[in-house]
Scaffold this motif. Structure first.
Motif, PDB file in Angstrom:
ATOM      1  N   LEU A 115      21.088  32.997 -19.436  1.00  0.00           N
ATOM      2  CA  LEU A 115      20.581  34.686 -19.350  1.00  0.00           C
ATOM      3  C   LEU A 115      19.035  34.752 -19.755  1.00  0.00           C
ATOM      4  O   LEU A 115      18.465  35.299 -18.887  1.00  0.00           O
ATOM      5  CB  LEU A 115      21.363  35.247 -20.633  1.00  0.00           C
ATOM      6  CG  LEU A 115      20.693  36.661 -20.580  1.00  0.00           C
ATOM      7  CD1 LEU A 115      21.189  37.470 -19.425  1.00  0.00           C
ATOM      8  CD2 LEU A 115      21.488  37.205 -21.720  1.00  0.00           C
ATOM      9  N   GLU A 116      18.477  33.766 -20.465  1.00  0.00           N
ATOM     10  CA  GLU A 116      17.113  33.501 -20.531  1.00  0.00           C
ATOM     11  C   GLU A 116      16.126  33.298 -19.339  1.00  0.00           C
ATOM     12  O   GLU A 116      15.267  34.065 -18.790  1.00  0.00           O
ATOM     13  CB  GLU A 116      16.510  32.588 -21.506  1.00  0.00           C
ATOM     14  CG  GLU A 116      14.990  32.617 -21.909  1.00  0.00           C
ATOM     15  CD  GLU A 116      14.905  31.571 -22.957  1.00  0.00           C
ATOM     16  OE1 GLU A 116      13.528  31.307 -23.236  1.00  0.00           O
ATOM     17  OE2 GLU A 116      15.769  30.847 -23.475  1.00  0.00           O
ATOM     18  N   PHE A 117      16.820  32.180 -18.476  1.00  0.00           N
ATOM     19  CA  PHE A 117      16.526  32.215 -17.312  1.00  0.00           C
ATOM     20  C   PHE A 117      16.539  33.155 -16.142  1.00  0.00           C
ATOM     21  O   PHE A 117      15.663  33.388 -15.523  1.00  0.00           O
ATOM     22  CB  PHE A 117      16.971  30.800 -16.515  1.00  0.00           C
ATOM     23  CG  PHE A 117      16.416  29.617 -17.240  1.00  0.00           C
ATOM     24  CD1 PHE A 117      15.139  29.210 -16.973  1.00  0.00           C
ATOM     25  CD2 PHE A 117      17.182  28.639 -17.384  1.00  0.00           C
ATOM     26  CE1 PHE A 117      14.630  28.247 -17.556  1.00  0.00           C
ATOM     27  CE2 PHE A 117      16.834  27.233 -18.242  1.00  0.00           C
ATOM     28  CZ  PHE A 117      15.583  26.941 -17.900  1.00  0.00           C
ATOM     29  N   GLY A 118      17.631  34.001 -16.343  1.00  0.00           N
ATOM     30  CA  GLY A 118      18.005  35.082 -15.405  1.00  0.00           C
ATOM     31  C   GLY A 118      16.957  36.083 -15.591  1.00  0.00           C
ATOM     32  O   GLY A 118      16.448  36.822 -14.598  1.00  0.00           O
ATOM     33  N   LEU A 119      16.814  36.591 -16.479  1.00  0.00           N
ATOM     34  CA  LEU A 119      16.017  37.656 -17.002  1.00  0.00           C
ATOM     35  C   LEU A 119      14.550  37.472 -16.650  1.00  0.00           C
ATOM     36  O   LEU A 119      14.026  38.361 -16.252  1.00  0.00           O
ATOM     37  CB  LEU A 119      16.191  38.190 -18.571  1.00  0.00           C
ATOM     38  CG  LEU A 119      17.497  38.812 -18.844  1.00  0.00           C
ATOM     39  CD1 LEU A 119      17.568  38.965 -20.389  1.00  0.00           C
ATOM     40  CD2 LEU A 119      17.814  40.166 -18.252  1.00  0.00           C
ATOM     41  N   GLU A 120      14.040  36.099 -17.223  1.00  0.00           N
ATOM     42  CA  GLU A 120      12.467  35.920 -16.655  1.00  0.00           C
ATOM     43  C   GLU A 120      12.453  35.837 -15.149  1.00  0.00           C
ATOM     44  O   GLU A 120      11.582  36.313 -14.657  1.00  0.00           O
ATOM     45  CB  GLU A 120      12.240  34.524 -17.543  1.00  0.00           C
ATOM     46  CG  GLU A 120      10.928  34.009 -16.995  1.00  0.00           C
ATOM     47  CD  GLU A 120      10.016  34.878 -17.832  1.00  0.00           C
ATOM     48  OE1 GLU A 120       8.821  34.720 -17.460  1.00  0.00           O
ATOM     49  OE2 GLU A 120      10.094  35.638 -18.544  1.00  0.00           O
ATOM     50  N   THR A 121      13.433  35.130 -14.606  1.00  0.00           N
ATOM     51  CA  THR A 121      13.354  35.132 -13.043  1.00  0.00           C
ATOM     52  C   THR A 121      13.288  36.769 -12.334  1.00  0.00           C
ATOM     53  O   THR A 121      12.421  36.946 -11.501  1.00  0.00           O
ATOM     54  CB  THR A 121      14.308  34.224 -12.500  1.00  0.00           C
ATOM     55  OG1 THR A 121      14.364  32.994 -13.330  1.00  0.00           O
ATOM     56  CG2 THR A 121      14.296  34.107 -10.923  1.00  0.00           C
ATOM     57  N   LYS A 122      14.070  37.415 -12.818  1.00  0.00           N
ATOM     58  CA  LYS A 122      13.972  39.081 -12.421  1.00  0.00           C
ATOM     59  C   LYS A 122      12.727  39.539 -12.782  1.00  0.00           C
ATOM     60  O   LYS A 122      12.168  40.128 -11.660  1.00  0.00           O
ATOM     61  CB  LYS A 122      15.139  39.727 -13.338  1.00  0.00           C
ATOM     62  CG  LYS A 122      15.134  41.217 -13.198  1.00  0.00           C
ATOM     63  CD  LYS A 122      16.055  42.004 -13.823  1.00  0.00           C
ATOM     64  CE  LYS A 122      15.898  43.470 -13.803  1.00  0.00           C
ATOM     65  NZ  LYS A 122      15.927  44.148 -12.639  1.00  0.00           N
ATOM     66  N   GLU A 123      12.124  39.250 -13.685  1.00  0.00           N
ATOM     67  CA  GLU A 123      10.855  39.740 -14.065  1.00  0.00           C
ATOM     68  C   GLU A 123       9.723  39.234 -13.129  1.00  0.00           C
ATOM     69  O   GLU A 123       8.959  39.978 -12.518  1.00  0.00           O
ATOM     70  CB  GLU A 123      10.192  39.660 -15.543  1.00  0.00           C
ATOM     71  CG  GLU A 123       9.118  40.297 -15.760  1.00  0.00           C
ATOM     72  CD  GLU A 123       8.816  40.206 -17.600  1.00  0.00           C
ATOM     73  OE1 GLU A 123       7.717  40.229 -18.000  1.00  0.00           O
ATOM     74  OE2 GLU A 123       9.870  40.000 -18.169  1.00  0.00           O
ATOM     75  N   LEU A 124       9.914  38.049 -12.802  1.00  0.00           N
ATOM     76  CA  LEU A 124       8.925  37.415 -12.140  1.00  0.00           C
ATOM     77  C   LEU A 124       8.793  37.648 -10.521  1.00  0.00           C
ATOM     78  O   LEU A 124       7.880  38.004 -10.023  1.00  0.00           O
ATOM     79  CB  LEU A 124       8.850  35.685 -12.158  1.00  0.00           C
ATOM     80  CG  LEU A 124       8.625  35.109 -13.510  1.00  0.00           C
ATOM     81  CD1 LEU A 124       9.069  33.931 -13.615  1.00  0.00           C
ATOM     82  CD2 LEU A 124       7.044  35.322 -13.708  1.00  0.00           C
TER      83      LEU A 124
END
Length: 402
Positions: A224-233
């Motif tokens: 989830l941490e990777f997913g949310l950060e990737t969305k933001e990027l």
């Protein structure tokens, strides 16, 4: 929008219109413009966006929408156009050209793949028929109503970044008018694996599988941490580069979602890609590597899936290498996961628009990798680099896949 020159009145009138000496009458400028779009756009939670019925002028692009993409296989927007009562009863011919400075950018996809909307122009359902007449697959005709308005529906193949300029030719008027630029947003769905708490497992999605051997970080939380950060990027990069990309999540918090319902997010949104994030585990602590989980059963676009995930994995491995020279791409594992199922995604033979990429980032049962990603001195930098790699791979695939 454009301005249409019309001749009317006598040359003795005194207003700020200009005199046409040849005809001996004054030339009025009638504003020709798109005044309303339908349907309204929706945010990622499915709520209508206030004001989204108002068009933005060129060179900005107006979004197309995908409704029931599995059934319609089309992106569309309806246009209500103000031309002026002086031209009531006149015919309007609608055409489109590819978008771009040189007007040569190709349209990706094929109108013929649509089940119900194979023509570029159709009758408007929301703004009235306006005497719509199909001229060909490429063009249509409407009539200007007594109130000076006309309307049409515009269709494009539902492939991300498809853009076109819509033009009209009004009966009795020499010049063609370029009205509006339309674009199909690219849609990326990010699926952080697992979620919830013990006992929350669902068909196609256990609550958690891997746990960091030293850090005790749970796979579901790291995904989830990777997913949310990737969305933001992705959203930040899209804004910077003027790319029209919508990023949706299958989950935003600590809840589990069945494999079928994860796929449904992509199916219902007309996604171009779904990127599935997991962390790996194995009984031997020496096993490591970044790998693809591929689905071979009933997969109608296996080659495109592989091309997509290879882009992302190559970048992830490259992001880890500066911190750990042993990073490498491990051989793929064949598992018929429900989230990547073509049946659940809506892909069928001859029409499989959604590319599914399933990535196991690394083995967090490997002590060195767990430390590197989760608790080491550079863990923040490592995770940031991996998220950047995910972002770059997804955007590259959206731009370059046909």
């Amino acid at each position: 929008s454009g301005l249409l020159g019309m001749h009317t009145g006598s040359e003795n009138e005194t207003d700020d219109t200009k005199v046409d000496k040849t005809i001996g009458k004054k030339s009025y400028l009638l504003p020709v413009q798109v005044v309303e779009l339908s349907p309204k756009l929706k945010d990622e939670d499915g709520n209508e966006i206030a004001g989204s019925e108002k068009p933005v002028p060129q060179p900005k692009r107006n979004d197309m929408v995908e409704i029931k993409p599995v059934n319609n296989r089309s992106a569309h927007r309806e246009l209500k156009v103000k031309i002026g009562e002086a031209l009531k009863g006149k015919k309007v011919t609608w055409t489109m050209t590819p978008y771009g400075l040189e007007k040569t950018d190709p349209v990706r996809g094929d109108w013929a793949k649509s089940l119900n909307h194979k023509d570029r122009f159709e009758v408007s359902a929301d703004f009235g028929a306006n005497g719509f007449k199909r001229l060909s697959q490429q063009s249509g005709e409407t009539t200007i109503a007594d109130d000076g308005f006309t309307a049409v529906r515009v269709n494009l193949p539902p492939v991300g970044f498809n853009k076109c300029d819509v033009k009209i030719q009004i009966e009795g008027v020499d010049q063609e008018i370029e009205l509006i630029t339309l674009e199909v947003p690219a849609v990326a769905v990010i699926d952080p694996g697992h979620g919830g708490n013990p006992g929350d497992s669902l068909p196609g999605s256990s609550w958690n599988n891997a746990t960091g051997v030293n850090s005790k970080v749970l796979e579901k939380d790291l995904a989830l941490e990777f997913g949310l950060e990737t969305k933001e990027l992705i959203e930040k990069q899209a804004k910077q580069d003027d790319l029209n990309i919508k990023v949706l999540m299958t989950r935003k918090g600590n809840q589990n979602v069945s494999g079928e319902n994860r796929a449904k997010v992509a199916k219902d949104s007309g996604a171009d890609v779904i990127f599935i994030i997991h962390l790996n585990a194995f009984s031997k602590p020496t096993v490591r590597g970044t790998l693809q989980v591929k689905r071979t059963r009933d997969n109608h676009n296996a080659a495109e899936d592989t091309a997509f995930i290879d882009r992302v994995i190559d970048k992830i491995v490259g992001a880890i290498k500066p911190f750990d020279a042993g990073a490498y791409k491990r051989f793929p594992v064949d598992v018929n996961t429900s989230v990547a199922s073509d049946k659940n995604l809506g892909n069928v033979a001859g029409y499989s628009p959604i590319r599914a990429g399933y990535c196991e980032v690394e083995f967090i049962t490997h002590p060195g990798l767990d430390n590197l990603i989760n608790i080491g001195a550079n863990s923040g930098k490592v995770k940031a680099a991996i998220s950047e790699a995910m972002k770059d791979g997804i955007i590259e695939d959206l731009k370059e896949q046909p």
